[in-house]
Design a protein around this motif. Structure first.
Motif, PDB file in Angstrom:
ATOM      1  N   ALA A 266      30.120 -10.122  55.036  1.00 28.63           N
ATOM      2  CA  ALA A 266      31.508 -10.530  55.269  1.00 28.63           C
ATOM      3  C   ALA A 266      31.716 -10.942  56.736  1.00 28.63           C
ATOM      4  O   ALA A 266      32.361 -11.954  57.018  1.00 28.63           O
ATOM      5  CB  ALA A 266      32.461  -9.396  54.900  1.00 28.63           C
ATOM      6  N   PHE A 267      31.165 -10.160  57.662  1.00 31.05           N
ATOM      7  CA  PHE A 267      31.310 -10.493  59.080  1.00 31.05           C
ATOM      8  C   PHE A 267      30.518 -11.760  59.420  1.00 31.05           C
ATOM      9  O   PHE A 267      30.987 -12.594  60.198  1.00 31.05           O
ATOM     10  CB  PHE A 267      30.885  -9.316  59.965  1.00 31.05           C
ATOM     11  CG  PHE A 267      31.374  -9.443  61.380  1.00 31.05           C
ATOM     12  CD1 PHE A 267      32.730  -9.376  61.689  1.00 31.05           C
ATOM     13  CD2 PHE A 267      30.473  -9.660  62.422  1.00 31.05           C
ATOM     14  CE1 PHE A 267      33.182  -9.510  62.992  1.00 31.05           C
ATOM     15  CE2 PHE A 267      30.911  -9.791  63.731  1.00 31.05           C
ATOM     16  CZ  PHE A 267      32.273  -9.719  64.019  1.00 31.05           C
ATOM     17  N   ASP A 268      29.343 -11.909  58.827  1.00 30.70           N
ATOM     18  CA  ASP A 268      28.575 -13.144  59.016  1.00 30.70           C
ATOM     19  C   ASP A 268      29.398 -14.343  58.567  1.00 30.70           C
ATOM     20  O   ASP A 268      29.472 -15.356  59.271  1.00 30.70           O
ATOM     21  CB  ASP A 268      27.258 -13.119  58.232  1.00 30.70           C
ATOM     22  CG  ASP A 268      26.210 -12.203  58.836  1.00 30.70           C
ATOM     23  OD1 ASP A 268      26.448 -11.622  59.928  1.00 30.70           O
ATOM     24  OD2 ASP A 268      25.137 -12.059  58.211  1.00 30.70           O
ATOM     25  N   ALA A 269      30.007 -14.241  57.402  1.00 31.01           N
ATOM     26  CA  ALA A 269      30.821 -15.344  56.876  1.00 31.01           C
ATOM     27  C   ALA A 269      32.001 -15.635  57.802  1.00 31.01           C
ATOM     28  O   ALA A 269      32.326 -16.809  58.050  1.00 31.01           O
ATOM     29  CB  ALA A 269      31.313 -15.017  55.468  1.00 31.01           C
ATOM     30  N   LEU A 270      32.643 -14.596  58.328  1.00 26.34           N
ATOM     31  CA  LEU A 270      33.756 -14.781  59.260  1.00 26.34           C
ATOM     32  C   LEU A 270      33.296 -15.487  60.531  1.00 26.34           C
ATOM     33  O   LEU A 270      33.959 -16.403  61.027  1.00 26.34           O
ATOM     34  CB  LEU A 270      34.395 -13.431  59.615  1.00 26.34           C
ATOM     35  CG  LEU A 270      35.487 -13.475  60.688  1.00 26.34           C
ATOM     36  CD1 LEU A 270      36.691 -14.282  60.205  1.00 26.34           C
ATOM     37  CD2 LEU A 270      35.882 -12.070  61.104  1.00 26.34           C
ATOM     38  N   MET A 271      32.153 -15.091  61.064  1.00 24.15           N
ATOM     39  CA  MET A 271      31.641 -15.709  62.292  1.00 24.15           C
ATOM     40  C   MET A 271      31.208 -17.160  62.057  1.00 24.15           C
ATOM     41  O   MET A 271      31.452 -18.025  62.900  1.00 24.15           O
ATOM     42  CB  MET A 271      30.468 -14.903  62.861  1.00 24.15           C
ATOM     43  CG  MET A 271      30.866 -13.559  63.450  1.00 24.15           C
ATOM     44  SD  MET A 271      31.910 -13.714  64.923  1.00 24.15           S
ATOM     45  CE  MET A 271      33.540 -13.388  64.245  1.00 24.15           C
TER      46      MET A 271
END
Length: 183
Positions: free
Chosen positions: A21-26
């Motif tokens: 999820a954080f990868d996708a946000l970044m």
């Protein structure tokens, strides 16, 4: 200095892969952050009680953005820094870039907007844009496309551009009245 730059870059990029999820946000922030900030600035043209001052700040932000990116084009012809993923420093989460690494255009663009707002007395908006710029800058290192020093270099270019624009584009001049009176 290079060792510190590599260490910071690896520390930030090393966070990648820990959370999908954080990868996708970044990745999303890295791709869409600049256009969103430009849109947020453009939409402010028709807002505000002190419309002339507000529009002056918006024009100054646009000029700072353009001047910063122009300065970057001069710098890239002088500094040919290899991208961190090509040097084995970072793991790339997005598509490869065709240009050199230093300075970061994303950092320049986003910090230019924030710096222009701050230098022209629009503190609250400047801080909001500054937080967004920090997120975009962080994302560029996180996704592996820039060294931390590239982002810092882009931010410094933006601040220089903002200072030049603040000095040269004065509020209330004839040119300013014409430009801010449009629409």
């Amino acid at each position: 200095m290079y060792h510190l730059d590599v260490t910071l870059t690896r520390a930030i990029n090393g966070l990648a892969g820990g959370s999908a999820a954080f990868d996708a946000l970044m990745i999303w922030t890295s791709r869409i952050g600049v256009p969103l900030l430009v849109l947020a600035v453009a939409l402010r043209w028709w807002r505000g009680a002190d419309r002339r001052h507000s529009r002056h700040v918006l024009v100054a932000a646009g000029l700072t953005f353009l001047l910063g990116l122009f300065l970057n084009q001069i710098i890239v012809h002088l500094v040919h820094r290899v991208r961190p993923y090509d040097a084995g420093v970072s793991r790339l989460l997005i598509e490869r870039s065709a240009d050199v690494s230093f300075p970061s255009d994303h950092a320049t663009a986003t910090v230019a907007i924030a710096a222009a707002f701050l230098l022209h007395g629009t503190r609250r908006m400047g801080l909001a844009f500054g937080l967004a710029a920090l997120l975009v800058c962080f994302s560029r290192i996180y996704v592996g496309t820039h060294y931390a020093g590239d982002v810092l270099g882009g931010a410094l270019t933006a601040v220089l551009a903002a200072l030049l624009v603040a000095r040269l584009y004065t509020e209330g001049t004839r040119l300013d009245r014409i430009v801010t009176g449009i629409l």
